[in-house]
Structure formats: structure tokens, C-alpha cells
Design an enzyme around this catalytic site. Structure first.
Site, PDB file in Angstrom:
ATOM      1  N   LYS A 117     -57.272  10.892 -45.168  1.00 31.14           N
ATOM      2  CA  LYS A 117     -58.142  11.438 -46.223  1.00 31.14           C
ATOM      3  C   LYS A 117     -57.964  12.948 -46.384  1.00 31.14           C
ATOM      4  O   LYS A 117     -58.065  13.459 -47.495  1.00 31.14           O
ATOM      5  CB  LYS A 117     -59.604  11.096 -45.942  1.00 31.14           C
ATOM      6  N   LYS A 200     -54.514  -0.565 -48.375  1.00 32.34           N
ATOM      7  CA  LYS A 200     -55.727  -1.389 -48.420  1.00 32.34           C
ATOM      8  C   LYS A 200     -56.435  -1.229 -49.767  1.00 32.34           C
ATOM      9  O   LYS A 200     -56.321  -0.182 -50.415  1.00 32.34           O
ATOM     10  CB  LYS A 200     -56.668  -1.053 -47.253  1.00 32.34           C
ATOM     11  N   LYS A 203     -62.203   1.532 -52.924  1.00 30.82           N
ATOM     12  CA  LYS A 203     -62.961   1.888 -54.126  1.00 30.82           C
ATOM     13  C   LYS A 203     -62.507   3.220 -54.709  1.00 30.82           C
ATOM     14  O   LYS A 203     -62.735   3.492 -55.875  1.00 30.82           O
ATOM     15  CB  LYS A 203     -64.478   1.897 -53.893  1.00 30.82           C
TER      16      LYS A 203
HETATM   17  N1  AQP Z   1     -59.748  -3.427 -48.124  1.00 31.64           N
HETATM   18  C1  AQP Z   1     -60.666  -3.775 -47.208  1.00 31.64           C
HETATM   19  N2  AQP Z   1     -60.532  -4.932 -46.528  1.00 31.64           N
HETATM   20  C2  AQP Z   1     -61.464  -5.306 -45.600  1.00 31.64           C
HETATM   21  N3  AQP Z   1     -62.562  -4.561 -45.308  1.00 31.64           N
HETATM   22  C3  AQP Z   1     -62.713  -3.403 -45.969  1.00 31.64           C
HETATM   23  N4  AQP Z   1     -63.648  -2.456 -45.925  1.00 31.64           N
HETATM   24  C4  AQP Z   1     -63.367  -1.476 -46.804  1.00 31.64           C
HETATM   25  N5  AQP Z   1     -62.235  -1.761 -47.449  1.00 31.64           N
HETATM   26  C5  AQP Z   1     -61.789  -2.951 -46.943  1.00 31.64           C
HETATM   27  C6  AQP Z   1     -64.816  -2.512 -45.058  1.00 31.64           C
HETATM   28  O1  AQP Z   1     -65.946  -2.246 -45.838  1.00 31.64           O
HETATM   29  C7  AQP Z   1     -66.897  -1.562 -45.030  1.00 31.64           C
HETATM   30  C8  AQP Z   1     -67.430  -0.380 -45.751  1.00 31.64           C
HETATM   31  O2  AQP Z   1     -66.405   0.545 -45.977  1.00 31.64           O
HETATM   32  P1  AQP Z   1     -66.822   1.987 -46.498  1.00 31.64           P
HETATM   33  O3  AQP Z   1     -67.332   1.922 -47.850  1.00 31.64           O
HETATM   34  O4  AQP Z   1     -67.727   2.612 -45.530  1.00 31.64           O
HETATM   35  O5  AQP Z   1     -65.534   2.832 -46.452  1.00 31.64           O
HETATM   36  P2  AQP Z   1     -64.049   2.536 -46.492  1.00 31.64           P
HETATM   37  O6  AQP Z   1     -63.642   1.654 -45.354  1.00 31.64           O
HETATM   38  O7  AQP Z   1     -63.375   3.860 -46.539  1.00 31.64           O
HETATM   39  O8  AQP Z   1     -63.922   1.723 -47.852  1.00 31.64           O
HETATM   40  P3  AQP Z   1     -63.184   2.148 -49.149  1.00 31.64           P
HETATM   41  O9  AQP Z   1     -63.394   1.117 -50.188  1.00 31.64           O
HETATM   42  O10 AQP Z   1     -61.744   2.475 -48.839  1.00 31.64           O
HETATM   43  O11 AQP Z   1     -63.972   3.443 -49.562  1.00 31.64           O
HETATM   44  P4  AQP Z   1     -63.419   4.853 -49.930  1.00 31.64           P
HETATM   45  O12 AQP Z   1     -62.396   4.584 -50.974  1.00 31.64           O
HETATM   46  O13 AQP Z   1     -64.607   5.620 -50.434  1.00 31.64           O
HETATM   47  O14 AQP Z   1     -62.824   5.437 -48.676  1.00 31.64           O
HETATM   48  C9  AQP Z   1     -66.229  -1.227 -43.707  1.00 31.64           C
HETATM   49  O15 AQP Z   1     -66.635  -2.162 -42.733  1.00 31.64           O
HETATM   50  C10 AQP Z   1     -64.778  -1.397 -44.013  1.00 31.64           C
HETATM   51  O16 AQP Z   1     -64.047  -1.772 -42.868  1.00 31.64           O
END
Ligand code: AQP
Length: 337
Positions: A117, A200, A203
Site C-alpha cells: 500500500k 486479489k 474494493k
Molecule cells: N479478495 C478477497 N478474497 C478473500 N477475502 C478478502 N478480503 C478482502 N478481500 C478479499 C477479506 O475481507 C475482510 C475485510 O477486508 P478489509 O476491508 O478490511 O480490507 P482489505 O483486506 O484490504 O480488503 P480490500 O477490498 O482489498 O480493501 P482495500 O481495497 O480498501 O484495501 C478481511 O478479512 C479480508 O481478508
């Protein structure tokens, strides 16, 4: 460990709309753990984590309420589980400060999420982004949570949570904090981008075609699956045949997780078929599973005052567990109260 109440904690950032990755990797499993009835379950919108990268204030407010609606629409019952917003329970940040003083710089620098990040511009990243895993440890340990369901991407942060608990216990000659177990299981612990099987689903990916959002219409979902990157080969007879085909494997995993099947069973069902046949089946399944959730989210979002009431009540219940744990921590550290 046995002295601790079996308790699940997990959180999701309100940093954008929910994706199918969040739903299958986290939310759906939160619901399963709530309904299993074997643990107390505590779920949180981690808005303090979200602001480690810039969030437009109006979007943050909207995304937090929408995420609360997403939790409830997916099956989280605010009576059975404690559901709240992180910044409403000050004990998270308070314990987070203590853990900032327990965690070591070297540990933080090794976190792959920090490296991903912050990227090449780490001098310009926020201090909060660097310290994120210490606050995450506090989110978990302020409830003495014994189990944390997460996606694969959070595994390293969970290991750091365990390191922080062990160092605290060791430094202060106590066994006050549990050594929490990650729960990373199911077919969808790592849902990948629909455009690139090595990334992965996220969002914050700039391409909306890379993900399915919980708020997508049935047409959007069908279009995104139709256009998902695949290869020209038919589906093999066994999963081994997908070893070098990450995009195909991803679609099989999504189908399996949505339908509560194993990936092996899905491959066996579609063996020898082309994606021209598999994709419409996946689109139908995704629409059937996601549409009721997005419809319910939209309905809940019409009464924001009710969402705010649910979150306030959740925060009050969360504080009842968190406050004595913070007090005891301060006492162990030697702070005069
Ligand atoms: N692609 C994924 N596959 C499986 N699990 C996922 N999680 C996120 N993306 C995937 C799980 O969702 C939970 C919450 O995640 P988060 O919102 O705290 O942050 P993140 O993991 O950083 O998710 P994003 O979508 O990638 O958000 P941004 O883009 O804002 O960084 C966690 O349990 C995560 O493992």
C-alpha cells in the site's frame, strides 16, 4: 487459551463498497460463525483503519452505514452478534497506543500490506498506515478474542497480533492476552480480480470490472462474469488441471463458495465444458445469491437513523467487554488510575 471465553472478532474497512471477495472471504463466514453458536461473535466496521489512506468524509459516512447494512443484509443479527463502528469504542485506540509501544519497527516494516500500500512512496504514507497492524491487534485483543475469521491476505497481520500478545505477556510477566487463532478456511480465502488472476479482488482497484460489488445490478454481475479473463481451454476433470490457470481456478472457487460446494465437486460437474457454458451458470448463481442481499441493503439504507441506533447499541455492548480489559492492561503496565 482454555481460560478465555470462546469469542470471535473480525472487522471490515468502510473504504468503499463491499466486494464479492469481502463477502465470500469474510462476511459469509462471519454469518456461519454467528449461526454455529459456539462462540460469542463481535463484528466491526473499522473506520479508523479506513482513514489510514485518504477518505472523503461524506463517502466515509455513507460507506460505514452501507457496510452496516451489508452486514445485516448478509445475515448478521445485531441481537446475536455485537455489531458496531470502531471509532465509537475509544478503547480500541487506547489499547492500540499501548501496542504501538510493544510492537517493534522491524516487525512493521516486514508487513507485505504496508509494502504494497505504501509502495515506492513510503515517505509520504501516513504513520497510521505503518502502525495499522498494532491497531488491528488491539481491535482483537481488547475483547480477548480467541478466533479471527479473515481472508488469506490478513494472515501476516494475525501472526503479528500473536507476536504482540506474546511480547506483552512476556514483558509484563502475565498471561493476560490470549494467543488468537486465525480462521482461514473455505474455497474463497483469496478471491482474485476478474481481470488478473494474480491480483486479489479489492474494493480500491481502479477497475470496476475487476470486482463484483454487493450493490451491482443483476446485469452488471452477468456482464462482469461474461467479460472475466479466462483461457480458451475447456474445464479439466480434476482440480490439478487448473494449477497453471489462475483465472479459471478463481471462477471455480467463486462458484464453489457461493454454492457451498467443494472446488473438486464443481470441476467434476463442469468437466470438459467450455467457459461459454460455465460463465452463464456462474452468473445465474451469483445473481441468485447476491441480489437478495443487495435488495435488502438498499431497503435498510432508507432508514439511516435505525442503522445508527443499531451501531450505538452495539458500541455500548462492545464497551462493556472492552473497558475492564483496558483497565487491567493499564494496571499491568503501571499506569496510575
Ligand atoms: N479478495 C478477497 N478474497 C478473500 N477475502 C478478502 N478480503 C478482502 N478481500 C478479499 C477479506 O475481507 C475482510 C475485510 O477486508 P478489509 O476491508 O478490511 O480490507 P482489505 O483486506 O484490504 O480488503 P480490500 O477490498 O482489498 O480493501 P482495500 O481495497 O480498501 O484495501 C478481511 O478479512 C479480508 O481478508
Amino acid at each position: 487459551m482454555s481460560d478465555f471465553t470462546p469469542r470471535v472478532f473480525s472487522g471490515i474497512q468502510p473504504s468503499g463498497g463491499l466486494t464479492l471477495g469481502n463477502y465470500l472471504g469474510a462476511m459469509k463466514r462471519f454469518v456461519d460463525m454467528q449461526n454455529a453458536g459456539t462462540h460469542e461473535t463481535i463484528y466491526c466496521m473499522v473506520d479508523q483503519h479506513a482513514i489510514t489512506v485518504w477518505q472523503n468524509p461524506e463517502d466515509l459516512r455513507k460507506n460505514t452505514r452501507e457496510l452496516a447494512a451489508g452486514f445485516i443484509a448478509s445475515g448478521i443479527d445485531p441481537e446475536k452478534s455485537i455489531l458496531f463502528n470502531q471509532s465509537q469504542v475509544a478503547e480500541h485506540a487506547q489499547l492500540g497506543w499501548v501496542f504501538n509501544c510493544v510492537a517493534r519497527m522491524g516487525w512493521m516494516k516486514r508487513m507485505t500490506q504496508w509494502k504494497d500500500k505504501a509502495g515506492k512512496n513510503s515517505e509520504n504514507a501516513s504513520l497510521g498506515l505503518f502502525g495499522y497492524p498494532a491497531l488491528m491487534a488491539a481491535d482483537i485483543l481488547i475483547y480477548h478474542a480467541t478466533h479471527v475469521p479473515v481472508g488469506e491476505d490478513q494472515k501476516q497481520h494475525l501472526e503479528l497480533t500473536r507476536d504482540i500478545a506474546m511480547k506483552f505477556n512476556n514483558d509484563f510477566g502475565t498471561d493476560f492476552f490470549p494467543i488468537t487463532e486465525p480462521v482461514i478456511e473455505g474455497a474463497a480465502t483469496r478471491v482474485m480480480s476478474l481481470r488478473d488472476g494474480s491480483k486479489k479482488m479489492s474494493k480500491s482497484d481502479p477497475s470496476d470490472m475487476s470486482r463484483i460489488n454487493l450493490t451491482d445490478t443483476a446485469d452488471d454481475i452477468a456482464k462482469k462474469i461474461r467479460k472475466a479473463k479466462t483461457d480458451p481451454e475447456p474445464l479439466p476433470d480434476t482440480l490439478d488441471g487448473l494449477a497453471d490457470r489462475p483465472e479459471a481456478r478463481n471462477l471455480i472457487n467463486i462458484y464453489a463458495a457461493l454454492n457451498d460446494q467443494s472446488p473438486d465437486a464443481v470441476v467434476a460437474e463442469f468437466a470438459g465444458q467450455q467457459f461459454g457454458a460455465f460463465k452463464p451458470a456462474l452468473a445465474d448463481l451469483a445473481v441468485a445469491k447476491m441480489s437478495p442481499i443487495s435488495g435488502e441493503m438498499a431497503r435498510l439504507m432508507q432508514d439511516q437513523a435505525e442503522i445508527d441506533r443499531i451501531l450505538k447499541r452495539g458500541a455500548d455492548r462492545a464497551r462493556e467487554i472492552a473497558a475492564p480489559i483496558l483497565e487491567k492492561t493499564y494496571d499491568l503496565v503501571g499506569m496510575v488510575r
